[in-house]
Scaffold this active site. Structure first.
Site, mmCIF file in Angstrom:
data_model
loop_
_atom_site.group_PDB
_atom_site.id
_atom_site.type_symbol
_atom_site.label_atom_id
_atom_site.label_comp_id
_atom_site.label_asym_id
_atom_site.label_seq_id
_atom_site.Cartn_x
_atom_site.Cartn_y
_atom_site.Cartn_z
ATOM 1 N N GLY A 99 -14.618 -50.496 -23.104
ATOM 2 C CA GLY A 99 -14.893 -49.902 -21.807
ATOM 3 C C GLY A 99 -13.577 -49.830 -21.081
ATOM 4 C CB CYS A 100 -12.356 -47.633 -18.441
ATOM 5 S SG CYS A 100 -10.998 -47.376 -17.341
ATOM 6 C CD GLN A 101 -13.263 -50.964 -14.032
ATOM 7 O OE1 GLN A 101 -12.660 -52.014 -13.887
ATOM 8 N NE2 GLN A 101 -13.159 -49.994 -13.152
ATOM 9 C CB SER A 135 -16.075 -47.163 -17.887
ATOM 10 O OG SER A 135 -15.348 -47.118 -19.066
#
Lengths: 143, 406
Positions: free
Chosen positions: A50-52, A118
């Site tokens: 995920g982006c986070q 995300s």
């Protein structure tokens, strides 16, 4: 226990929290109860990027049920994962595939499942169901 | 006019709300800024009273909107002190502007073995279009490195510049950590070798005066929504001589002169680069944002934001668990940090519940995070409508985060 009974149980547990911080503190506690995946198993094939935050997910078939192991580098994400495992793990593939996960919405954590967050959770749930599908197909083939 | 923070906050209706029963604090200004009434009402007026497609109709409203649109171009020109109105191309935003230049400049001037120079501080929008160009043409992307404080190493830059360099593309201000790059110096060095420079001004124009002629920039790009204007609109400044040489990017209506099925000739600047109906209401709104900034005073804005940066840096430094990224001597009001081993996403979720909007993650600048060996930061990016009290509130939230996750 029926999968929806577990979901209802969780919803009830969360009803006592009227403050966000209490909810998060509970998730932090839950994250500690989840077994940590050894670094050597945190391989790219188990990683859901995920982006986070990042999530690692593995699944095994034991006595006709799918057993999940998962981990995350973010604590609150990990707390939510422990709830997902409580609901989904140790069940027959059909139960997992056909289940509607309504508890996350009911306990006020819906925004964590928004694709734009995300954080790996949406993909994780999808991946959990895919594992169940794969094991179901495998079982059918063996029969 | 004296800088009156209460009056300014009144100009931004969105700031007055409560989030999770707490006064809303908006610290995500590097992602997008809030809009003053002047902008909202100006756009509202066009929709309600004068909307008509521009440059096409002979009728009354089309004339008014066309005039307003071209007036917006003039406002943007004077805002960055470009020489001519036709050096301002309206685009959907900074990303589009960079893509336009990477395509059109690349088509004309870049071939196999050539080099494109960018910096280690770039947003993905100023990396990927150049990467794609390099792939198309067999050119090579070179990167100006930075030091541990997040400042570009200029000696290395000078070494990277060569007869193979076709263009230098650098950000004026780094979105992830706030570094202000010495773009005037960078441009001067490039020009000594006859190399043009594109400056990404998305994080610069809202924080202080920019003069493209004084900088010597060949291209300067920025977005409306990051400078208190609407989304979906931005500007590309290009020096007349260089824009004249570039082939068109997108094609269609408005940008043509004569069209037959055999052959098309193209319109003059700036229309050559504005295919289709432009976002004229966006452009008019963006011009209203410029006027708002000018009325408020860019110098006053810079002074207030510097005060917030200094105060915020001081207050946050009180936490021994807090590590700053980006300690450049020249920086704008961006506080980018981590709290020891606490995941930025966990921190962000708790801070959110205090009604405070910060951004966590890589800020579309993964190479910057890689350079520091981290997976992301918590970023509070401040604007002139923010206050010291709001920074105090952030500190309260951070104290809670540390208490919860330690």
């Amino acid at each position: 226990m029926d999968i929806n009974l577990v979901q209802d149980q969780i919803i009830e547990e969360f009803e006592i929290f009227d403050d966000w911080m209490d909810k998060y503190n509970y998730l932090i506690d839950l994250s500690r109860s989840l077994p940590i995946i050894d670094e050597k198993y945190k391989k790219p094939e188990f990683l859901i990027e995920g982006c986070q935050s990042r999530v690692w997910l593995m699944a095994d078939m034991e006595n006709g049920t799918v057993v999940y192991t998962a981990d995350s580098d973010a604590v609150i994400t990990k707390g939510i994962i422990s709830l997902l495992i409580r609901v989904m793990s140790g069940r027959q593939p059909e139960e997992i595939i056909n289940n509607d996960l309504y508890f996350i919405d009911k306990i006020g954590l819906k925004e964590n499942l928004s694709p734009t967050r995300s954080n790996g959770l949406v993909s994780m749930i999808k991946q959990m169901k895919l594992y169940a599908l794969a094991y179901q197909a495998k079982a059918k083939k063996n029969n | 006019m004296a800088f009156d923070i209460n009056k300014i906050r009144n100009d931004f209706p969105i700031l007055k709300q409560q989030v999770y029963n707490k006064p809303f604090v908006y610290f995500d200004n590097a992602a997008t800024t809030q809009k003053p009434l002047k902008v909202i009402e100006r756009m509202n007026k066009v929709y309600r009273e004068t909307n008509s497609n521009i440059h096409r109709g002979v009728h009354y409203l089309s004339d008014i909107t066309t005039r307003d649109f071209e007036h917006a171009r003039e406002t943007i020109r004077s805002f960055i002190n470009a020489k001519h109105d036709h050096e301002i191309i309206f685009t959907p935003g900074t990303t589009s502007g960079i893509n336009l230049v990477a395509f059109s400049f690349g088509e004309k001037f870049v071939s196999e073995g050539d080099e494109i120079l960018i910096s280690a501080l770039e947003h993905h929008a100023n990396i990927v279009p150049w990467q794609m160009l390099c792939k198309r043409k067999g050119a090579k992307l070179r990167v100006i490195p930075m030091n541990d404080d997040g400042e570009l190493i200029l000696d290395e830059y000078e070494k990277l510049l060569s007869s193979r360099t076709r263009i230098v593309a650098v950000t004026h201000v780094a979105n992830s950590i706030g570094t202000v790059n010495p773009v005037k110096h960078i441009i001067k060095s490039a020009h000594r070798l006859g190399v043009p420079v594109l400056v990404d001004g998305a994080q610069a124009v809202q924080h202080g005066r920019v003069d493209v002629q004084e900088l010597g920039a060949d291209f300067y790009v920025f977005s409306g929504h990051k400078m208190y204007g609407p989304t979906g609109i931005g500007a590309l400044y290009g020096r007349e001589e260089i824009l004249e040489e570039l082939p068109p990017y997108q094609t269609g209506g408005e940008m043509v002169d004569q069209v037959t099925f055999e052959e098309t000739t193209f319109n003059r600047l700036p229309f050559k680069f504005e295919a289709g109906t432009p976002n004229y209401i966006g452009a008019i709104g963006m011009a209203a944002a410029v006027e708002y900034l000018q009325e408020t005073g860019l110098e006053e804005v810079a002074v207030h934001e510097k005060d917030l940066l200094d105060y915020g840096t001081g207050r946050l430094s009180e936490f021994e668990e807090l590590v700053f990224f980006g300690r450049a001597k020249e920086k704008i009001s961006v506080l980018s940090f981590v709290l020891e081993d606490i995941h930025p996403y966990d921190a962000g979720m708790v801070i959110d519940k205090y009604g405070i909007a910060v951004r966590t993650g890589t800020h579309c600048a993964q190479p910057v995070m890689d350079r520091f060996g981290i997976r992301g930061t918590i970023r509070a990016s401040l604007a002139f409508y923010n206050t010291r009290e709001e920074i105090d509130r952030l500190c309260q939230a951070i104290r809670k985060v540390i208490q919860m996750f330690k």
